[in-house]
Design a protein around this motif. Structure first.
Motif, mmCIF file in Angstrom:
data_model
loop_
_atom_site.group_PDB
_atom_site.id
_atom_site.type_symbol
_atom_site.label_atom_id
_atom_site.label_comp_id
_atom_site.label_asym_id
_atom_site.label_seq_id
_atom_site.Cartn_x
_atom_site.Cartn_y
_atom_site.Cartn_z
ATOM 1 N N VAL A 157 38.655 -19.976 10.752
ATOM 2 C CA VAL A 157 38.568 -19.935 9.296
ATOM 3 C C VAL A 157 39.948 -20.151 8.682
ATOM 4 O O VAL A 157 40.122 -20.963 7.762
ATOM 5 N N MET A 158 40.965 -19.441 9.189
ATOM 6 C CA MET A 158 42.302 -19.550 8.618
ATOM 7 C C MET A 158 42.901 -20.926 8.865
ATOM 8 O O MET A 158 43.752 -21.393 8.090
ATOM 9 N N ALA A 159 42.463 -21.606 9.932
ATOM 10 C CA ALA A 159 42.962 -22.954 10.202
ATOM 11 C C ALA A 159 42.561 -23.925 9.097
ATOM 12 O O ALA A 159 43.184 -24.986 8.941
ATOM 13 N N ARG A 160 41.542 -23.566 8.342
ATOM 14 C CA ARG A 160 41.098 -24.418 7.220
ATOM 15 C C ARG A 160 41.861 -24.112 5.926
ATOM 16 O O ARG A 160 41.509 -24.617 4.867
ATOM 17 N N ARG A 161 42.861 -23.241 6.031
ATOM 18 C CA ARG A 161 43.755 -22.925 4.907
ATOM 19 C C ARG A 161 42.997 -22.400 3.700
ATOM 20 O O ARG A 161 43.055 -22.969 2.609
ATOM 21 N N PRO A 162 42.297 -21.288 3.854
ATOM 22 C CA PRO A 162 41.635 -20.687 2.692
ATOM 23 C C PRO A 162 42.672 -20.145 1.721
ATOM 24 O O PRO A 162 43.830 -19.913 2.111
ATOM 25 N N PRO A 163 42.315 -19.910 0.461
ATOM 26 C CA PRO A 163 43.293 -19.505 -0.551
ATOM 27 C C PRO A 163 43.654 -18.025 -0.512
ATOM 28 O O PRO A 163 44.364 -17.552 -1.400
ATOM 29 N N LEU A 164 43.178 -17.287 0.458
ATOM 30 C CA LEU A 164 43.551 -15.884 0.633
ATOM 31 C C LEU A 164 43.477 -15.541 2.114
ATOM 32 O O LEU A 164 43.118 -16.378 2.941
ATOM 33 N N THR A 165 43.832 -14.326 2.454
ATOM 34 C CA THR A 165 43.821 -13.898 3.850
ATOM 35 C C THR A 165 42.434 -13.383 4.221
ATOM 36 O O THR A 165 41.913 -12.462 3.581
ATOM 37 N N VAL A 166 41.848 -13.981 5.240
ATOM 38 C CA VAL A 166 40.563 -13.513 5.760
ATOM 39 C C VAL A 166 40.843 -12.549 6.899
ATOM 40 O O VAL A 166 41.533 -12.889 7.865
ATOM 41 N N LEU A 167 40.332 -11.339 6.778
ATOM 42 C CA LEU A 167 40.640 -10.283 7.723
ATOM 43 C C LEU A 167 39.654 -10.266 8.883
ATOM 44 O O LEU A 167 38.479 -10.599 8.723
ATOM 45 N N ALA A 168 40.157 -9.839 10.029
ATOM 46 C CA ALA A 168 39.313 -9.579 11.197
ATOM 47 C C ALA A 168 39.359 -8.076 11.435
ATOM 48 O O ALA A 168 40.279 -7.572 12.083
ATOM 49 N N PRO A 169 38.410 -7.323 10.889
ATOM 50 C CA PRO A 169 38.473 -5.863 11.000
ATOM 51 C C PRO A 169 38.447 -5.397 12.457
ATOM 52 O O PRO A 169 37.844 -6.030 13.325
ATOM 53 N N GLU A 170 39.108 -4.280 12.694
ATOM 54 C CA GLU A 170 39.092 -3.690 14.026
ATOM 55 C C GLU A 170 37.661 -3.292 14.390
ATOM 56 O O GLU A 170 36.940 -2.722 13.567
ATOM 57 N N PRO A 171 37.233 -3.569 15.626
ATOM 58 C CA PRO A 171 35.882 -3.159 16.029
ATOM 59 C C PRO A 171 35.731 -1.638 16.032
ATOM 60 O O PRO A 171 36.656 -0.914 16.416
ATOM 61 N N TRP A 172 34.568 -1.180 15.585
ATOM 62 C CA TRP A 172 34.248 0.247 15.618
ATOM 63 C C TRP A 172 32.991 0.447 16.453
ATOM 64 O O TRP A 172 32.126 -0.423 16.520
ATOM 65 N N ARG A 173 32.903 1.632 17.081
ATOM 66 C CA ARG A 173 31.725 2.004 17.844
ATOM 67 C C ARG A 173 31.371 3.460 17.551
ATOM 68 O O ARG A 173 32.233 4.253 17.161
ATOM 69 N N HIS A 174 30.125 3.782 17.790
ATOM 70 C CA HIS A 174 29.702 5.166 17.634
ATOM 71 C C HIS A 174 29.885 5.893 18.957
ATOM 72 O O HIS A 174 29.447 5.421 20.007
ATOM 73 N N SER A 175 30.562 7.024 18.917
ATOM 74 C CA SER A 175 30.759 7.839 20.115
ATOM 75 C C SER A 175 29.577 8.788 20.250
ATOM 76 O O SER A 175 29.403 9.702 19.430
ATOM 77 N N ALA A 176 28.770 8.560 21.261
ATOM 78 C CA ALA A 176 27.600 9.405 21.465
ATOM 79 C C ALA A 176 28.012 10.843 21.744
ATOM 80 O O ALA A 176 27.307 11.788 21.368
ATOM 81 N N ALA A 177 29.160 11.030 22.428
ATOM 82 C CA ALA A 177 29.604 12.387 22.780
ATOM 83 C C ALA A 177 30.072 13.155 21.553
ATOM 84 O O ALA A 177 29.749 14.332 21.375
ATOM 85 N N GLN A 178 30.829 12.506 20.673
ATOM 86 C CA GLN A 178 31.393 13.196 19.516
ATOM 87 C C GLN A 178 30.529 13.063 18.265
ATOM 88 O O GLN A 178 30.759 13.747 17.269
ATOM 89 N N GLY A 179 29.563 12.146 18.309
ATOM 90 C CA GLY A 179 28.702 11.967 17.140
ATOM 91 C C GLY A 179 29.430 11.359 15.965
ATOM 92 O O GLY A 179 29.069 11.620 14.810
ATOM 93 N N LEU A 180 30.455 10.541 16.240
ATOM 94 C CA LEU A 180 31.270 9.948 15.190
ATOM 95 C C LEU A 180 31.431 8.452 15.414
ATOM 96 O O LEU A 180 31.429 7.982 16.554
ATOM 97 N N TRP A 181 31.652 7.736 14.313
ATOM 98 C CA TRP A 181 32.085 6.333 14.399
ATOM 99 C C TRP A 181 33.602 6.328 14.470
ATOM 100 O O TRP A 181 34.267 6.982 13.658
ATOM 101 N N MET A 182 34.142 5.563 15.417
ATOM 102 C CA MET A 182 35.584 5.537 15.638
ATOM 103 C C MET A 182 36.011 4.125 16.023
ATOM 104 O O MET A 182 35.175 3.328 16.482
ATOM 105 N N PRO A 183 37.295 3.801 15.855
ATOM 106 C CA PRO A 183 37.774 2.521 16.371
ATOM 107 C C PRO A 183 37.463 2.407 17.861
ATOM 108 O O PRO A 183 37.539 3.395 18.603
ATOM 109 N N LEU A 184 37.110 1.213 18.293
ATOM 110 C CA LEU A 184 36.679 1.000 19.664
ATOM 111 C C LEU A 184 37.700 1.504 20.674
ATOM 112 O O LEU A 184 37.344 2.047 21.731
ATOM 113 N N THR A 185 38.981 1.349 20.355
ATOM 114 C CA THR A 185 40.038 1.752 21.291
ATOM 115 C C THR A 185 40.079 3.262 21.510
ATOM 116 O O THR A 185 40.692 3.729 22.464
ATOM 117 N N GLN A 186 39.436 4.027 20.629
ATOM 118 C CA GLN A 186 39.456 5.491 20.741
ATOM 119 C C GLN A 186 38.179 6.058 21.342
ATOM 120 O O GLN A 186 38.024 7.277 21.437
#
Length: 527
Positions: A271-300
């Motif tokens: 997308v950015m290679a097409r030179r859009p007029p603003l910054t297109v973000l790639a949000p950090e992946p999130w997952r639900h932790s079954a053990a903690q019952g919370l949504w958290m960044p995938l790395t955590q």
């Protein structure tokens, strides 16, 4: 829609114009037109062939400006020679005058008109019109209370579940940190939905309390490019369409954008290679932790405990069977709105289209299925091919054009019944794939569509010929007869195939009824 606009109502430029043609563009043409007229597109009108081909090939206009998608107006052949048009909404209200500078044809032979458009009156047609301000109005409102903070545009045509909500809050916080502890970027949610259908907009709006404090909403209609497919719960976006969304977001004053997709595989680098007029973000992946019952960044999250969100197919299955969506996956407010928008299939509008050769058994099976649906407690309407021909299409011939018009009429009636939660059973021959696809599209705007191919072989149909139609067709007395002198395009997308050779009508009806019960459209047992 095409008609002649008589003296007094066409676009004017100096001398009065007589017989200015009037044309209602298709859905994509109307979407482009509104975005041109309200200033979202930095374009004067519809593109020439040179411009459209340059954009398709290089994602740039001939003058070098980046632009992601062709902005084209498709017209019927009878308008290809027009030098001006009045463009209207589907209700016939004039929207713009088009001064034609070029007529061109695409690779498929379709007719296109290029030229500048001039606003005749602001649009009033379309759902959620009160949430469709122009970009200039949104920018002016922000200027009244300038904060200097970034504006994060969130472009979506799908509900905001916990994963997306966490990502939006995290990106807003990250962008706002430069302005002080605890600061967040402002958020503008751009809800993409059709002009005639709210789509998932109510479910998106239901998430408002869970978004950052300074969040506003705007509804817009983006054209459906070839990169994007459409599902009941939202579309699948490609780089070109994300690029278009970036240009739209920038017009509303956004500095950054994220697109809410059906997963986390958006290729932001393309997308950015097409030179859009603003910054297109790639949000950090999130997952639900079954053990903690919370949504958290995938790395955590421990990979063995990570739980990804439900797929669209899983969500649709849960809703179709009337089951509540799990709280770990989506907020209760969003889940409740989705249950209203996509009720259990036993309460949802449905169109069954039976297609097959004359004599295949369509009408007999359709009548039996109607009886079974009625016994289950659901209201049902039968649109039999012969009856429709007498009551709705008596003036039509059996030319391809008129057959497609007949199917289109059936589709419109069926879609209206479906819209109001009823069941429609249609039993025309419906020989052409394009016509069946058009009916499917009309119906699926409001409910469900189920295609049954009654695949009885031609020789069996001909042997059953009670009316003697095949014999007359063989003798040349009936021109354009399906299966003899006119083609039947067998469906490749049938939900159920029934061959009536060697089985009774009751057995054929039972197969259809079993499929409807298994799919959740009927209770497990007749009433």
């Amino acid at each position: 829609m095409v008609s002649a606009n008589r003296r007094g109502s066409g676009p004017r430029s100096g001398a009065e114009h007589v017989d200015t043609p009037v044309f209602t563009p298709g859905p994509d043409g109307l979407a482009h037109l509104e975005l041109i007229l309200n200033g979202t597109y930095p374009l004067p009108g519809f593109m020439t062939r040179t411009e459209a081909e340059a954009v398709s090939r290089d994602a740039r206009l001939p003058d070098g400006r980046p632009w992601p998608v062709p902005v084209i107006l498709e017209v019927p052949e009878e308008l290809s020679g027009a030098d001006r048009l009045t463009l209207t909404d589907p209700e016939g209200a004039p929207l713009a005058g088009l001064s034609v500078t070029e007529h061109w044809r695409d690779q498929g032979g379709g007719h296109r008109l290029a030229g500048a458009v001039r606003l005749l009156r602001p649009p009033t047609y379309g759902v959620l019109r009160e949430l469709r301000p122009s970009p200039a109005e949104v920018r002016a409102q922000r200027e009244l209370e300038p904060s200097g903070r970034p504006l994060l545009a969130v472009v979506t045509d799908r509900p905001l579940h916990h994963r997306a909500l966490h990502q939006i809050r995290a990106e807003s916080q990250t962008l706002g940190r430069a302005y002080g502890e605890g600061e967040r970027a402002e958020v503008l949610v751009l809800i993409d939905t059709g002009l005639e259908d709210e789509g998932m907009a109510p479910a998106v709006l239901a998430a408002e309390p869970l978004l950052p404090a300074r969040t506003s909403f705007v509804v817009c209609t983006l054209p459906r490019t070839a990169d994007r497919s459409r599902g009941a719960l939202g579309g699948v976006w490609g780089p070109r369409e994300v690029g278009l969304a970036a240009h739209v977001a920038a017009a509303y004053g956004a500095t950054h954008m994220m697109a809410v997709t059906d997963g986390e595989g958006l290729d932001v680098e393309r997308v950015m290679a097409r030179r859009p007029p603003l910054t297109v973000l790639a949000p950090e992946p999130w997952r639900h932790s079954a053990a903690q019952g919370l949504w958290m960044p995938l790395t955590q999250v421990d990979p063995t405990e990570a739980r990804a969100e439900l797929t669209d197919a899983q969500v649709e299955t849960e809703l179709a069977h009337g089951r509540e969506l799990p709280a770990w996956f989506t907020p209760a407010r969003v889940g409740a709105e989705l249950a209203r928008l996509r009720p259990a299939r036993t309460k949802r509008g449905l169109t069954l289209l039976f297609t097959g050769l004359s004599g295949s058994g369509k009408s007999t099976i359709a009548r039996g299925v109607c009886d079974g649906i009625r016994r289950s407690g659901r209201s049902v309407t039968l649109l039999d091919g012969d009856v429709v021909r007498r009551m709705l299409s008596s003036e039509l011939t059996f030319s391809r054009e008129h057959r497609e018009l007949n199917i289109r009429r059936i589709g419109y009636v069926a879609s209206e019944i479906t819209r109001h939660g009823g069941v429609t059973v249609c039993a025309p021959i419906a020989p052409y794939a394009a016509g069946r696809a058009e009916v499917r599209a009309m119906v699926e705007e409001f409910g469900d569509f189920f295609l049954v191919h009654v695949a009885t072989p031609l020789e069996v149909c001909e042997a059953r010929d009670r009316k003697g139609l095949y014999a007359k067709a063989r003798e040349g007395k009936i021109p354009e007869f399906t299966g003899i002198s006119d083609p039947y395009e067998e469906p490749q997308d049938a939900d159920l195939v029934v061959d009536t050779e060697g089985i009774t009508p009751e057995e054929s009806v039972a197969r259809v009824m079993a499929a409807l019960r298994e799919g959740g459209w009927l209770p497990d047992h007749d009433g």
